[in-house]
Design an enzyme around this catalytic site. Structure first.
Site, PDB file in Angstrom:
ATOM      1  N   GLY A  58       0.932  -1.202   0.059  1.00 33.04           N
ATOM      2  CA  GLY A  58      -0.238  -0.059   0.007  1.00 33.04           C
ATOM      3  C   GLY A  58       0.779   1.291   0.066  1.00 33.04           C
ATOM      4  O   GLY A  58       1.981   1.232  -0.224  1.00 33.04           O
ATOM      5  N   HIS A  64       4.225   1.551  -8.176  1.00 34.62           N
ATOM      6  CA  HIS A  64       3.214   0.724  -7.887  1.00 34.62           C
ATOM      7  C   HIS A  64       2.215   0.618  -9.032  1.00 34.62           C
ATOM      8  O   HIS A  64       1.910  -0.324  -9.745  1.00 34.62           O
ATOM      9  CB  HIS A  64       2.376   0.801  -6.741  1.00 34.62           C
ATOM     10  CG  HIS A  64       3.277   0.687  -5.293  1.00 34.62           C
ATOM     11  ND1 HIS A  64       3.227   1.717  -4.617  1.00 34.62           N
ATOM     12  CD2 HIS A  64       3.671  -0.627  -4.642  1.00 34.62           C
ATOM     13  CE1 HIS A  64       4.152   1.124  -3.578  1.00 34.62           C
ATOM     14  NE2 HIS A  64       4.143  -0.032  -3.430  1.00 34.62           N
ATOM     15  N   SER A 214       9.637   5.053  -3.488  1.00 36.00           N
ATOM     16  CA  SER A 214       9.352   4.027  -2.456  1.00 36.00           C
ATOM     17  C   SER A 214       8.244   4.696  -1.421  1.00 36.00           C
ATOM     18  O   SER A 214       8.089   5.935  -1.331  1.00 36.00           O
ATOM     19  CB  SER A 214      10.510   3.927  -1.800  1.00 36.00           C
ATOM     20  OG  SER A 214      10.238   3.239  -0.381  1.00 36.00           O
TER      21      SER A 214
HETATM   22  P1  AMP Z   1       5.824  -2.538  -1.588  1.00 37.93           P
HETATM   23  O1  AMP Z   1       4.347  -1.906  -1.571  1.00 37.93           O
HETATM   24  O2  AMP Z   1       6.934  -1.757  -1.374  1.00 37.93           O
HETATM   25  O3  AMP Z   1       5.653  -4.001  -1.063  1.00 37.93           O
HETATM   26  O4  AMP Z   1       5.992  -2.897  -3.002  1.00 37.93           O
HETATM   27  C1  AMP Z   1       5.023  -3.635  -4.015  1.00 37.93           C
HETATM   28  C2  AMP Z   1       5.744  -3.858  -5.279  1.00 37.93           C
HETATM   29  O5  AMP Z   1       5.851  -2.635  -5.930  1.00 37.93           O
HETATM   30  C3  AMP Z   1       6.914  -4.580  -5.193  1.00 37.93           C
HETATM   31  O6  AMP Z   1       7.206  -5.394  -6.206  1.00 37.93           O
HETATM   32  C4  AMP Z   1       8.017  -3.253  -5.530  1.00 37.93           C
HETATM   33  O7  AMP Z   1       9.231  -3.926  -6.079  1.00 37.93           O
HETATM   34  C5  AMP Z   1       7.226  -2.607  -6.315  1.00 37.93           C
HETATM   35  N1  AMP Z   1       7.889  -1.122  -6.384  1.00 37.93           N
HETATM   36  C6  AMP Z   1       7.755  -0.352  -5.341  1.00 37.93           C
HETATM   37  N2  AMP Z   1       8.697   0.488  -5.703  1.00 37.93           N
HETATM   38  C7  AMP Z   1       8.914   0.675  -7.073  1.00 37.93           C
HETATM   39  C8  AMP Z   1       9.563   1.486  -7.944  1.00 37.93           C
HETATM   40  N3  AMP Z   1       9.967   2.930  -7.760  1.00 37.93           N
HETATM   41  N4  AMP Z   1       9.533   1.172  -9.141  1.00 37.93           N
HETATM   42  C9  AMP Z   1       8.951  -0.113  -9.669  1.00 37.93           C
HETATM   43  N5  AMP Z   1       8.449  -0.978  -8.711  1.00 37.93           N
HETATM   44  C10 AMP Z   1       8.534  -0.816  -7.405  1.00 37.93           C
END
Ligand code: AMP
Length: 387
Positions: A58, A64, A214
């Protein structure tokens, strides 16, 4: 159910489920009531609709959304999960302050055309004590990089991702290359456990400064965001060195260290160059390597990486029959001095192989067994093997 009824059923509005029962019921209905042969895109082997899945924690951002958009393009049904997974946080980490904003995320999902948002509670995911069954990825893949600093993290990720894959049973699951160790580890887990899903790695989305997007960037002040941009600059310096011929890991890692040292508030946790698939440390980069790092900035931990690649690009060209794929591919290959690989010939070779075997062509499982055992070697026009 006709096509209009199906589309009405799928909605236009994102369906939010917080329970396994609701999610399963919706997915079963969607799969079971899919009309056949009415031109819906790309049926799977079993003739059901294709499901694309994007697991997240989230606080959605453009990173995302890039995964969601790709899933939207490639599948009939898109499922996004939002679950802040306690199993992947150590007691000292930021589980409690991790941003949670379900209503905002739901609106974002809706405008991105997501069909289903699955946002279960911790209890619903069954991760409250006593400790549930855990998925243990290979030690060699999780002992380095982030794994060295976050004991238990990747077991927690692998456990929850496996559970989510079992619940959603997607055709494709989309993961960001930003978490490169996570993608490599999940690909291995899926292979090892024979999970029937294609893992699709997606490129890192960055701020205009180069800072990788992020959810944790929300912890940063405006000044820290500027300082954090140096992380990408440091990786870019190593990339430049690599392009100019440097292949020694030590030298490439030192280049990153040197750049980061210009902003002393950036405290590197690790900077490593590893094999992109096995994640084993590399002394030199031959074909390609993953240059990855984690940096502490105040109380925030940031990760980033880049793939250093020393091989010619692979360009895939697809399109309808008779569109001129082979003609274009041959010309592109000539112009760029690449090998031209005729994948159509691979299908024909396989067809020949199956015909030779004498199996009943309508016996799909037997054809599948043969196909998985068929080895095809390509040679260049000069007879040299294609390497
Ligand atoms: P998270 O919510 O941080 O667990 O991320 C969920 C998904 O989004 C994971 O597969 C991450 O690698 C991807 N993700 C997060 N930040 C980025 C970004 N800057 N570029 C591409 N994918 C991302």
């Amino acid at each position: 159910m006709n096509r209009c009824a199906l589309e009405a059923f799928l909605g236009g509005l994102v369906r939010l489920f917080t329970t396994v029962a609701g999610l399963r019921c919706f997915l079963n209905l969607s799969r079971g009531q899919q009309p056949q042969g009415d031109g819906l895109p790309e049926p799977t082997m079993t003739g059901l609709l294709t499901v694309g899945f994007v697991p997240t924690m989230g606080a959605l951002h453009a990173g995302h959304l890039s995964l969601i958009q790709r899933a939207r393009r490639e599948n009939k049904l898109v499922v996004v999960s939002i679950f802040v997974n306690p199993l992947q946080f150590a007691p000292t980490e930021d589980l409690d302050r991790y941003p949670r904003m379900l209503e905002r995320d739901r609106a974002l999902c809706e405008s991105a055309g997501v069909d289903v948002l699955f946002a279960p509670t911790v209890a619903e995911m069954g991760v409250i004590p006593p400790t549930p069954t855990r998925v243990q990825p290979p030690k060699s893949m999780i002992s380095g990089l982030c794994g060295a600093f976050r004991p238990g993290h990747f077991e927690g990720v692998a456990t929850i991702v496996t559970k989510l894959l079992n619940l959603v049973q997607p055709d494709r699951a989309y993961f960001g290359q930003k978490d490169a160790q996570q993608v490599a580890m999940i690909q291995q887990v899926v292979r090892d456990l024979n999970v029937p899903v294609e893992i699709v790695p997606c490129p890192i989305v960055r701020e205009s400064t180069g800072l990788a997007m992020s959810s944790r960037n929300q912890y940063l002040s405006a000044e820290e965001k500027i300082q954090a941009a140096t992380i990408y600059q440091s990786l870019s310096k190593a990339e430049q060195l690599f392009r100019s011929g440097e292949r020694l890991s030590d030298t490439l890692v030192q280049a990153v260290k040197f750049e980061l040292a210009k902003v002393p508030v950036l405290q590197p946790e690790y900077i490593e160059l590893v094999d992109t698939k096995t994640l084993e440390p590399l002394e030199t980069v031959t074909d390609e390597g993953l240059l990855a790092l984690a940096v502490r900035l105040g109380n925030t931990r940031l990760i980033d990486n880049c793939v250093l690649r020393d091989r010619k690009p692979i360009i895939a060209i697809d399109g309808p029959a008779g569109a001129g794929k082979s003609t274009v591919a041959r010309r592109v290959a000539t112009e760029l001095e690449l090998f031209y690989l005729d994948t159509g010939a691979m299908y024909r070779a396989l067809t020949w192989f199956v015909l030779q075997s004498g199996v009943d062509l309508n016996d799909e499982p037997s054809v599948a067994e043969l196909a998985s055992q068929c080895e095809i070697d390509f040679q260049t026009n000069t007879g040299a093997p294609l390497v």
